[in-house]
Scaffold this motif. Sequence first.
Motif, PDB file in Angstrom:
ATOM      1  N   THR A  62       0.846  -1.182   0.000  1.00 37.11           N
ATOM      2  CA  THR A  62       0.000   0.000   0.000  1.00 37.11           C
ATOM      3  C   THR A  62       0.881   1.231   0.000  1.00 37.11           C
ATOM      4  O   THR A  62       1.924   1.273   0.633  1.00 37.11           O
ATOM      5  N   ARG A  63       0.451   2.217  -0.773  1.00 36.30           N
ATOM      6  CA  ARG A  63       1.168   3.480  -0.772  1.00 36.30           C
ATOM      7  C   ARG A  63       0.199   4.526  -0.276  1.00 36.30           C
ATOM      8  O   ARG A  63      -0.740   4.899  -0.954  1.00 36.30           O
ATOM      9  N   SER A  64       0.397   4.976   0.887  1.00 40.61           N
ATOM     10  CA  SER A  64      -0.550   5.928   1.457  1.00 40.61           C
ATOM     11  C   SER A  64      -0.017   7.335   1.299  1.00 40.61           C
ATOM     12  O   SER A  64       1.155   7.591   1.453  1.00 40.61           O
ATOM     13  N   ARG A  65      -0.930   8.226   0.953  1.00 41.12           N
ATOM     14  CA  ARG A  65      -0.526   9.630   0.815  1.00 41.12           C
ATOM     15  C   ARG A  65      -0.999  10.459   2.004  1.00 41.12           C
ATOM     16  O   ARG A  65      -0.864  11.650   2.006  1.00 41.12           O
ATOM     17  N   LYS A  66      -1.626   9.813   2.925  1.00 34.62           N
ATOM     18  CA  LYS A  66      -2.178  10.579   4.034  1.00 34.62           C
ATOM     19  C   LYS A  66      -1.380  10.305   5.302  1.00 34.62           C
ATOM     20  O   LYS A  66      -0.786   9.245   5.467  1.00 34.62           O
ATOM     21  N   SER A  67      -1.421  11.261   6.168  1.00 31.39           N
ATOM     22  CA  SER A  67      -0.603  11.183   7.362  1.00 31.39           C
ATOM     23  C   SER A  67      -1.013  10.028   8.281  1.00 31.39           C
ATOM     24  O   SER A  67      -0.239   9.614   9.117  1.00 31.39           O
ATOM     25  N   ASN A  68      -2.224   9.535   8.105  1.00 36.45           N
ATOM     26  CA  ASN A  68      -2.687   8.526   9.045  1.00 36.45           C
ATOM     27  C   ASN A  68      -2.032   7.170   8.809  1.00 36.45           C
ATOM     28  O   ASN A  68      -2.205   6.261   9.576  1.00 36.45           O
TER      29      ASN A  68
ATOM     30  N   VAL B 165      -8.937  -8.771  -5.835  1.00 38.71           N
ATOM     31  CA  VAL B 165      -9.506  -7.620  -5.135  1.00 38.71           C
ATOM     32  C   VAL B 165     -10.602  -8.060  -4.169  1.00 38.71           C
ATOM     33  O   VAL B 165     -10.480  -7.902  -2.955  1.00 38.71           O
ATOM     34  N   VAL B 166     -11.664  -8.635  -4.703  1.00 39.59           N
ATOM     35  CA  VAL B 166     -12.771  -8.974  -3.805  1.00 39.59           C
ATOM     36  C   VAL B 166     -12.384 -10.116  -2.866  1.00 39.59           C
ATOM     37  O   VAL B 166     -12.809 -10.156  -1.715  1.00 39.59           O
TER      38      VAL B 166
ATOM     39  N   VAL C 265      -3.257   0.488  -3.699  1.00 38.50           N
ATOM     40  CA  VAL C 265      -2.918  -0.887  -3.341  1.00 38.50           C
ATOM     41  C   VAL C 265      -2.660  -1.704  -4.606  1.00 38.50           C
ATOM     42  O   VAL C 265      -3.336  -1.512  -5.614  1.00 38.50           O
ATOM     43  N   ASP C 266      -1.690  -2.626  -4.523  1.00 37.34           N
ATOM     44  CA  ASP C 266      -1.486  -3.563  -5.628  1.00 37.34           C
ATOM     45  C   ASP C 266      -2.631  -4.577  -5.604  1.00 37.34           C
ATOM     46  O   ASP C 266      -2.623  -5.524  -4.814  1.00 37.34           O
ATOM     47  N   GLY C 267      -3.594  -4.331  -6.448  1.00 33.86           N
ATOM     48  CA  GLY C 267      -4.795  -5.157  -6.457  1.00 33.86           C
ATOM     49  C   GLY C 267      -4.627  -6.503  -7.122  1.00 33.86           C
ATOM     50  O   GLY C 267      -5.577  -7.273  -7.220  1.00 33.86           O
ATOM     51  N   MET C 268      -3.408  -6.809  -7.587  1.00 32.61           N
ATOM     52  CA  MET C 268      -3.136  -8.127  -8.155  1.00 32.61           C
ATOM     53  C   MET C 268      -2.531  -9.059  -7.096  1.00 32.61           C
ATOM     54  O   MET C 268      -2.356 -10.246  -7.342  1.00 32.61           O
ATOM     55  N   ASP C 269      -2.216  -8.491  -5.941  1.00 33.15           N
ATOM     56  CA  ASP C 269      -1.578  -9.272  -4.867  1.00 33.15           C
ATOM     57  C   ASP C 269      -2.564  -9.391  -3.702  1.00 33.15           C
ATOM     58  O   ASP C 269      -2.812  -8.426  -2.973  1.00 33.15           O
ATOM     59  N   VAL C 270      -3.097 -10.570  -3.531  1.00 36.07           N
ATOM     60  CA  VAL C 270      -4.164 -10.759  -2.549  1.00 36.07           C
ATOM     61  C   VAL C 270      -3.695 -10.431  -1.123  1.00 36.07           C
ATOM     62  O   VAL C 270      -4.473  -9.990  -0.284  1.00 36.07           O
ATOM     63  N   ARG C 271      -2.395 -10.601  -0.889  1.00 33.05           N
ATOM     64  CA  ARG C 271      -1.870 -10.275   0.459  1.00 33.05           C
ATOM     65  C   ARG C 271      -1.958  -8.780   0.717  1.00 33.05           C
ATOM     66  O   ARG C 271      -2.360  -8.335   1.786  1.00 33.05           O
ATOM     67  N   ALA C 272      -1.566  -8.006  -0.285  1.00 34.46           N
ATOM     68  CA  ALA C 272      -1.609  -6.545  -0.135  1.00 34.46           C
ATOM     69  C   ALA C 272      -3.053  -6.064   0.016  1.00 34.46           C
ATOM     70  O   ALA C 272      -3.357  -5.156   0.801  1.00 34.46           O
TER      71      ALA C 272
ATOM     72  N   PRO D 212     -15.280   7.271   6.574  1.00 36.33           N
ATOM     73  CA  PRO D 212     -14.983   6.504   5.363  1.00 36.33           C
ATOM     74  C   PRO D 212     -13.492   6.399   5.070  1.00 36.33           C
ATOM     75  O   PRO D 212     -12.697   7.216   5.533  1.00 36.33           O
ATOM     76  N   PHE D 213     -13.152   5.389   4.283  1.00 28.59           N
ATOM     77  CA  PHE D 213     -11.779   5.182   3.844  1.00 28.59           C
ATOM     78  C   PHE D 213     -11.836   4.760   2.379  1.00 28.59           C
ATOM     79  O   PHE D 213     -12.749   4.053   1.963  1.00 28.59           O
ATOM     80  N   ILE D 214     -10.859   5.213   1.596  1.00 27.41           N
ATOM     81  CA  ILE D 214     -10.829   4.868   0.176  1.00 27.41           C
ATOM     82  C   ILE D 214      -9.641   3.949  -0.104  1.00 27.41           C
ATOM     83  O   ILE D 214      -8.524   4.218   0.340  1.00 27.41           O
ATOM     84  N   LEU D 215      -9.905   2.865  -0.816  1.00 32.87           N
ATOM     85  CA  LEU D 215      -8.830   1.994  -1.285  1.00 32.87           C
ATOM     86  C   LEU D 215      -8.856   1.986  -2.804  1.00 32.87           C
ATOM     87  O   LEU D 215      -9.888   1.665  -3.400  1.00 32.87           O
ATOM     88  N   GLU D 216      -7.759   2.371  -3.404  1.00 37.82           N
ATOM     89  CA  GLU D 216      -7.666   2.250  -4.855  1.00 37.82           C
ATOM     90  C   GLU D 216      -6.899   0.972  -5.176  1.00 37.82           C
ATOM     91  O   GLU D 216      -5.702   0.874  -4.901  1.00 37.82           O
TER      92      GLU D 216
END
Lengths: 461, 351
Positions: free
Chosen positions: B17-23, B78-79, B236-243, B261-265
Amino acid sequence: MPTQILMPALSPTMEEGKLAKWIKAEGDEITAGDVIAEIETDKATMEVEAVDEGKLGKILIPEGTEAVKVNTPIAVILADGEDSSAIDGAGAAPAPAPAAAAETPAAPEPAAPAVQTAPARQEVPADPDIPEGTQMVDTTVREALRDAMAEEMRRDESVFVMGEEVAEYQGAYKITQGLLDEFGARRVVDTPITEHGFAGLGVGAALAGLRPIVEFMTFNFAMQAIDHIINSAAKTLYMSGGQMHNAIVFRGPNGAAARVGAQHSQDYAAWYGQIPGLKVVQPWSAADAKGLLKSAIRDPNPVVFLENEILYGHASPVPLLDDHTVPIGRAKVVRSGDAATIVSFGIGMTYATQAAEALAADGIQCDVIDLRTIRPMDIDTVIESVKRTGRVVSVEEGWPQHGVGAEIGMKVSERAFDWLDAPPVRICGKDVPMPYAANLEKLALPNVQEVVDAVKAVAYI
Amino acid sequence: MASSPKTASRRASSRGTRSRKSNSKAKAAAPAGLPKDEELEAYRMMLLIRRFEEKAGQMYGMGLIGGFCHLYIGQEAVVTGVQLATREGDQVITSYRDHGHMLACGMEARGVMAELTGRQGGYSKGKGGSMHMFSVEKAFYGGHGIVGAQVSLGTGLAFANRYREDGKVSLTYLGDGAINQGQVYESFNMAKLWNLPVVYVIENNKYGMGTSISRASSTTDLSQRGASFDIPGDQVDGMDVRAVKAAAGKALDYARSGKGPFILEMLTYRYRGHSMSDPAKYRSKEEVQKMRQEHDPIEQVKARLLGEHGLEEDDLKAVDKDIRAIVNEAADFAQIDPEPDPSELWTDVYA
């Protein structure tokens, strides 16, 4: 020369109001922009600001006076050097242009008192469904709707109301007045101005089992949300093979108010009336407004509940019962006669009943049917009547093409053709966007005379 | 404009995951591995989805499935990964590329397939079709055919969760096409305004129908589309089920704890066209081939199962055999099950 201050019109539909309070006293100096008085409309308490400078010479209407007509002189301002001897002359002078203008829109007035102005009367005949001897209380449509929501919210914890200005502002048209105080912000939810989004959010909450009442400030704005009303709400039960329910009410004023122009004056009865999966209700009287809204909130289906801004202030008797409900899908015969059948609903009933009265004065007695529900339509009651009268006139404010009148005419032709003595006639709004000019707007809407003429035409009188 | 395989490859190869937010402190590190049983569960589910979709594509070609049919092949991680992180009762809602979501929610393959063939044993008695299936029991709320509509609806599910304070979270899926719909932002605004428990899962498969994301979106880092509403987002790397599972777990915890809310791309890829009638000529064969060979979500799990988890080829063959049996049984049922009775035309219009 002294200047008259006139009772101002503070909303599109205001015809009169209560002079609640004088802020300035006789003899006070006034500069433009000073708040001089407070006026209660049926929607809010508004401050009146002076637009002229001078001295408040005389108060013509004392505070506490109810039902002061718009444009009535309420006070006189004296210019520099004038004294009270000038006032008599001012009183005799022709009324100048309104000297006071209100700040619009009103500042939110959460503590606005209940409606005090004398409401217009609706002459609604007694309802045979209401037990004899039931006490009837004159109630405005506005209060009836509020009472319906409050009763259902007390009855069922899953009922909540959401929409623009419904909570802290107490309702743009004061329909939700007092609900926030009783039920709190969890169940009376102010939304941002995002009709599409909050209509969808409401349907989602309904899919999860809650019973939302989604208020649209007007149904004209619900055009932004119509995808959710139709695609998400109306079709889901069918698309899910009967699995996924959504019990939701979409309500708010519909159709024309008074001089608010083409984008704020559309009647959606025919639009929603076409959609399988929706129920569509459009009440006229206060008792039906209350009883039908309660039924709508309990209904397991999505219900579009079309109100009317002009009717909000109209009063008629509402039965004093613990639980007054009116079944959805049942028309009401409000007047009987053999000359013709007049069918209408919502504010159209105003023209229909007045026309019937005018005709009765000429000895022509008509059946008048209030459909009350557009879908499912109680066409049986209409057919039964037409089989007796042989003539039918429909009345609605909506447009003619594909309108409710078109549907009534077709149904009557299909089922009572052999009983007809004249072709069905529809009285509708004219086939134009609603104009603003007062005279043109009047022409665009139906009127009593058109209904009278139509009845005489089908009765060959 | 030709799509760029280079871009696709670069984006999908980002790990973790690459997060751009401080949290968030997570930074492009390889995701923590999954225990063997979870990897195996993920393998089973992803394989079920893929075999199911392949069969559906085949049956569509035979004329047994009609109308629109949107396959999920390539996006299985993903799902599957998100569902590994959910709790009982969390709701799922998505748009029309929905078969994978239904299977991952635990809905039966035969009921889904019979709906695709329009039979009475389908989840909607044959009245919904590929895009409109629901399961109250499995908390799957559809199945919606209007791009973006499910976002407002899913936000409403979250509203109900907050109203009832029942601790559930709404998982609201949308694509990189839907992200440009106006109601998405109306929903983001209300979701944050009221701190509703919802995780928006954006499945960025790089093409909204036949238009690449760079041709449709003024900004393409979709994880940041909630920034002006103060909604945090991770890519998120949506091809990697672990990620996916790790990111979903974090997002679900966030939403469940009352923070909103939270957003996952999810950066993912669909191998097939938008729908069965789309030849997908807007992208090169090489681009698709590269994704399949280097990033296939099922192959990644398979390699780990055979490697670090020490399974044998035969173990996986047994799983494959099971899955084929389920899918074949579903396909058979979907063909022998009768069409709905004509009287069903008139039922379920009103409750």
